[in-house]
Structure formats: C-alpha cells, structure tokens
Design a protein around this motif. Structure first.
Motif, PDB file in Angstrom:
ATOM      1  N   VAL A   8      58.135  18.192  53.603  1.00 35.33           N
ATOM      2  CA  VAL A   8      58.360  18.898  54.909  1.00 35.33           C
ATOM      3  C   VAL A   8      60.044  18.944  55.336  1.00 35.33           C
ATOM      4  O   VAL A   8      60.581  20.097  55.636  1.00 35.33           O
ATOM      5  N   PHE A   9      60.526  17.576  55.340  1.00 37.46           N
ATOM      6  CA  PHE A   9      61.962  17.776  55.734  1.00 37.46           C
ATOM      7  C   PHE A   9      62.840  18.357  54.670  1.00 37.46           C
ATOM      8  O   PHE A   9      63.925  18.946  55.346  1.00 37.46           O
ATOM      9  N   GLU A  10      62.624  18.249  53.606  1.00 36.65           N
ATOM     10  CA  GLU A  10      63.359  19.064  52.617  1.00 36.65           C
ATOM     11  C   GLU A  10      63.377  20.397  52.785  1.00 36.65           C
ATOM     12  O   GLU A  10      64.417  21.159  52.615  1.00 36.65           O
ATOM     13  N   LYS A  11      62.203  21.139  52.985  1.00 34.47           N
ATOM     14  CA  LYS A  11      61.980  22.556  53.343  1.00 34.47           C
ATOM     15  C   LYS A  11      62.913  22.993  54.449  1.00 34.47           C
ATOM     16  O   LYS A  11      63.463  23.928  54.256  1.00 34.47           O
ATOM     17  N   MET A  12      62.592  22.077  55.496  1.00 34.26           N
ATOM     18  CA  MET A  12      63.342  22.372  56.606  1.00 34.26           C
ATOM     19  C   MET A  12      64.838  22.451  56.478  1.00 34.26           C
ATOM     20  O   MET A  12      65.640  23.192  57.032  1.00 34.26           O
ATOM     21  N   GLN A  13      65.358  21.416  55.987  1.00 35.28           N
ATOM     22  CA  GLN A  13      66.727  21.166  55.463  1.00 35.28           C
ATOM     23  C   GLN A  13      67.414  22.370  54.754  1.00 35.28           C
ATOM     24  O   GLN A  13      68.442  22.712  55.007  1.00 35.28           O
ATOM     25  N   ASN A  38      67.992  25.261  57.665  1.00 37.30           N
ATOM     26  CA  ASN A  38      68.964  25.037  58.561  1.00 37.30           C
ATOM     27  C   ASN A  38      69.303  23.672  58.850  1.00 37.30           C
ATOM     28  O   ASN A  38      69.061  22.791  58.142  1.00 37.30           O
ATOM     29  N   ASN A  39      70.010  23.462  59.978  1.00 38.29           N
ATOM     30  CA  ASN A  39      70.404  22.021  60.205  1.00 38.29           C
ATOM     31  C   ASN A  39      69.793  21.018  61.140  1.00 38.29           C
ATOM     32  O   ASN A  39      70.091  20.304  61.999  1.00 38.29           O
ATOM     33  N   LYS A  40      68.614  21.522  61.121  1.00 37.03           N
ATOM     34  CA  LYS A  40      67.682  20.803  62.397  1.00 37.03           C
ATOM     35  C   LYS A  40      67.461  19.652  61.788  1.00 37.03           C
ATOM     36  O   LYS A  40      67.120  18.624  62.786  1.00 37.03           O
ATOM     37  N   THR A  41      67.073  19.284  60.506  1.00 39.97           N
ATOM     38  CA  THR A  41      66.710  17.882  60.244  1.00 39.97           C
ATOM     39  C   THR A  41      68.200  17.318  59.799  1.00 39.97           C
ATOM     40  O   THR A  41      68.930  17.896  58.919  1.00 39.97           O
ATOM     41  N   ILE A  42      68.243  15.908  60.157  1.00 36.62           N
ATOM     42  CA  ILE A  42      69.593  15.372  59.418  1.00 36.62           C
ATOM     43  C   ILE A  42      68.876  13.937  59.014  1.00 36.62           C
ATOM     44  O   ILE A  42      68.628  13.004  59.804  1.00 36.62           O
ATOM     45  N   ALA A  43      69.406  13.796  57.621  1.00 37.91           N
ATOM     46  CA  ALA A  43      69.089  12.488  57.244  1.00 37.91           C
ATOM     47  C   ALA A  43      70.181  11.364  57.275  1.00 37.91           C
ATOM     48  O   ALA A  43      71.301  11.727  56.910  1.00 37.91           O
ATOM     49  N   ILE A  44      69.987  10.478  57.981  1.00 35.44           N
ATOM     50  CA  ILE A  44      70.944   9.491  58.510  1.00 35.44           C
ATOM     51  C   ILE A  44      71.415   8.814  56.975  1.00 35.44           C
ATOM     52  O   ILE A  44      72.813   8.397  56.967  1.00 35.44           O
ATOM     53  N   GLY A  45      70.741   8.859  55.902  1.00 32.97           N
ATOM     54  CA  GLY A  45      71.296   8.164  54.724  1.00 32.97           C
ATOM     55  C   GLY A  45      72.619   8.686  54.174  1.00 32.97           C
ATOM     56  O   GLY A  45      73.196   8.294  53.240  1.00 32.97           O
ATOM     57  N   GLU A  46      72.648  10.280  54.466  1.00 32.50           N
ATOM     58  CA  GLU A  46      73.675  10.830  53.973  1.00 32.50           C
ATOM     59  C   GLU A  46      75.328  10.314  54.538  1.00 32.50           C
ATOM     60  O   GLU A  46      76.456  10.460  54.210  1.00 32.50           O
ATOM     61  N   ALA A  47      75.121   9.251  55.512  1.00 33.45           N
ATOM     62  CA  ALA A  47      76.341   8.432  56.266  1.00 33.45           C
ATOM     63  C   ALA A  47      76.788   7.593  55.393  1.00 33.45           C
ATOM     64  O   ALA A  47      78.049   7.353  55.376  1.00 33.45           O
ATOM     65  N   ILE A  48      75.957   7.094  54.172  1.00 39.94           N
ATOM     66  CA  ILE A  48      76.650   6.252  53.480  1.00 39.94           C
ATOM     67  C   ILE A  48      77.052   6.699  52.016  1.00 39.94           C
ATOM     68  O   ILE A  48      76.100   7.634  51.368  1.00 39.94           O
ATOM     69  N   ASP A  49      78.311   6.471  51.644  1.00 48.44           N
ATOM     70  CA  ASP A  49      78.636   7.047  50.503  1.00 48.44           C
ATOM     71  C   ASP A  49      77.702   6.440  49.156  1.00 48.44           C
ATOM     72  O   ASP A  49      77.354   5.243  49.169  1.00 48.44           O
ATOM     73  N   LYS A  50      77.624   7.248  48.399  1.00 51.39           N
ATOM     74  CA  LYS A  50      76.684   6.889  47.059  1.00 51.39           C
ATOM     75  C   LYS A  50      77.184   5.663  46.376  1.00 51.39           C
ATOM     76  O   LYS A  50      76.129   5.060  46.010  1.00 51.39           O
ATOM     77  N   LEU A  98      56.539  25.943  58.091  1.00 54.00           N
ATOM     78  CA  LEU A  98      57.272  27.318  57.579  1.00 54.00           C
ATOM     79  C   LEU A  98      57.195  28.100  58.779  1.00 54.00           C
ATOM     80  O   LEU A  98      58.220  29.217  58.791  1.00 54.00           O
ATOM     81  N   VAL A  99      56.428  28.514  59.597  1.00 54.11           N
ATOM     82  CA  VAL A  99      56.493  29.356  60.917  1.00 54.11           C
ATOM     83  C   VAL A  99      57.899  29.008  61.609  1.00 54.11           C
ATOM     84  O   VAL A  99      58.592  29.969  62.065  1.00 54.11           O
ATOM     85  N   PHE A 100      57.887  27.629  61.775  1.00 51.13           N
ATOM     86  CA  PHE A 100      59.209  27.253  62.430  1.00 51.13           C
ATOM     87  C   PHE A 100      60.402  27.896  61.599  1.00 51.13           C
ATOM     88  O   PHE A 100      61.381  28.215  62.244  1.00 51.13           O
ATOM     89  N   LEU A 101      60.520  27.406  60.249  1.00 54.03           N
ATOM     90  CA  LEU A 101      61.592  27.931  59.651  1.00 54.03           C
ATOM     91  C   LEU A 101      61.995  29.430  59.700  1.00 54.03           C
ATOM     92  O   LEU A 101      63.041  29.680  59.492  1.00 54.03           O
TER      93      LEU A 101
END
Length: 305
Positions: free
Chosen positions: A95-100, A103-115, A12-15
C-alpha cells in the motif's frame, strides 16, 4: 470484502483523488505514523503544531502488523504519513509503495540514511536491515530529514519545527555521550548480545558489540531446532553470561535457547527484556526513544558485566 482488499481499494480511491499537499490552511497538519519510535520522533518535532496519530502502540511487532479498518480511515485522512520503510512494516509495504508512486503523501524515514551506511542482508526483502533507530547517529539524520519534510509540507509552522528539532538534536547528542560512557565500562570481549531476533546490528556496529539474533531480521522467520543448538554452543564457547528477551517478540524462543544451554551442562541467565521494534508504555521512561535506548543499554551492560 476482505480487509486487505478493502484497504487496497480505499487506498486506490485516495490515490486517484489527491495530489501532493502543502498545508496552507489554518488547520493543524494531520500526521499519521506507523511504529512508536517514529511517533515519538514526529511528536518531538511537531509538538502542538500538528495533529498526530500513531498506528502501532507499545509491544506491537511491525513485521507482523496488519491494518484495521480504523487504520485505513486514519491513513486516507492524513495529510502526511511517516513510516520506516526498508520493508519493516511487512504487511503495509504494498500500500505504501503504491501511494508513494503517485504522490508525496507517504514518507519513508529510511531514505534519510545513506545506502552506504545501511547494513545489507540477503535474507530481507529490501536487502537492508530496517532497524536503523539503534544507532543514535542514524536517528539524528532521521530527525533532520523529518524536520525538513514537515517544513516543506507545513511552511507556516517552519519556525516551530526548527526550534523543536534543534532542542531534540541536543538531547540526542547528550544521549550518545551517556551511552558511550556506560558502554565503556564493559570490556569489548564481553560485548556479545544474544537476542530473540536480529534487531540490533546497527547497535552492534555503533558500539562494538557482536550481535546474534535467534530469529532473522523479521520476526516472521521462525528459528529452527538447529539454530537453537548452534547458538547454544556459541553461548557456551564464548562464555556469554546473559541472553535477552524482547518486548515485541514472544519469550518462548529465548527460553528454549536457555534450556538448550542447560541441556549441555552450562547455564546462561535471561538478562532482562529489551525494547526492539516498539517503545514501552507511554507513561514510562521507556515510552520515548531516549528513555528506551538508555534503559536497553543499562540492562545489557548490567547483565553482561
């Protein structure tokens, strides 16, 4: 302060202190990755142009992984974090979801695949199977996705990322052809893959295997006695020759399954150890994605043939 509380506090400090980053300085882009498959992929694309640190080594189960205090520092200091998403990294999801969200600091590679290409599951938190790397076609899409993200964050090294990515995509395409040739030697009716947990559904879909996992999609789910008995009966009925241990999952569940088959007057061998949620040791062929996938397929085909 408990580690989980410390991790959230530092995050949260980082965010609150950072905005979306584009690397325009002369320093190398600091990249942190979670699983060893993602670490290998980002290394293939980024090469010497980035400073890369992976959190999870060989044999580490991402479903159960908990961050250390050292991991917290790496995450906070990173220019970008690549993680799988789809709730694979169960203990890090919050934590990742709060970061996302900030900002765009965290990137989930699962987003590359069409649902539409994701395999659904009512038993998993995201409603999708997160083991997307067991389709080479999926990994090709992830490679393109990660390349574009690195280019946008670190434009001064765009040419390097493009060159490395193009070379790696050719290797993945060649891998797919080798796999198809090897798998074609096993009749479709013998393509039954029984493993410790349900990590191979994308593999089954891509290469015409019926896949049965003793545990669910997450290794946090324990297999019950009735599960073992039901799958033992399935193995006997289908005349399955071999079942498989996984490198990141304790082998006791598969040994219990083998014993259950034996108790019913039949035999099934343990065909070997497959790499599922983590790569092998870095100094081995199985320490990279291509070597891991080829090893897995050869092990499966040799045992079932």
């Amino acid at each position: 302060m408990k580690l989980h509380t410390l991790f959230l506090a530092l995050s949260l400090v980082f965010l609150n202190s950072c905005k979306e980053k584009t690397n325009t300085s002369g320093a190398k882009l600091r990249v942190v990755t979670t699983t060893s498959m993602i670490t290998d992929l980002v290394k293939q694309i980024g090469g010497d142009a980035i400073q890369l640190e992976g959190l999870m080594g060989s044999g580490v189960d991402p479903h159960l992984y908990k961050a250390s205090e050292g991991d917290v520092s790496k995450l906070v200091d990173a220019d970008v974090i690549f993680y799988n998403g789809l709730h694979l990294e169960g203990k890090l999801v919050e934590v990742f979801e709060k970061m996302q969200q900030r900002n765009n600091k965290t990137i989930a590679i699962g987003e590359a695949i069409d649902k539409k290409e994701l395999i659904g599951s009512e038993y998993f938190a995201s409603n999708y199977d997160p083991h997307i790397w067991f389709s080479v076609e999926n990994w090709i899409e992830v490679t393109k996705f990660v390349t574009e993200k690195l280019k946008s964050i670190d434009p001064k090294n765009e040419a390097i990322f493009e060159t490395n990515s193009a070379a790696y995509l050719l290797k993945l395409q060649a891998l797919e052809q080798r796999l198809l040739k090897t798998i074609a030697t096993l009749p479709v009716e013998q393509r039954i893959l029984v493993t410790a947990h349900d990590a191979f559904s994308y593999f089954g879909k891509a290469y015409q295997f019926e896949v049965v996992g003793l545990q669910g999609l997450s290794t946090a789910t324990e297999a019950g006695v009735q599960d073992v008995q039901n799958i033992a009966k399935f193995i006997i009925d289908k005349k399955v020759k071999a079942i498989f241990v996984e490198s990141s999952v304790p082998k006791r569940t598969i040994e219990a399954l083998q014993a259950a088959v034996r108790s019913k007057g039949s035999e099934v061998t343990i065909g070997g150890t497959l790499f599922s949620d983590a790569l092998g040791n870095p100094e081995t062929n199985e320490g990279n994605y291509i070597g891991m996938f080829e090893y897995n397929v050869n092990t499966i085909i040799d045992a079932l043939r």
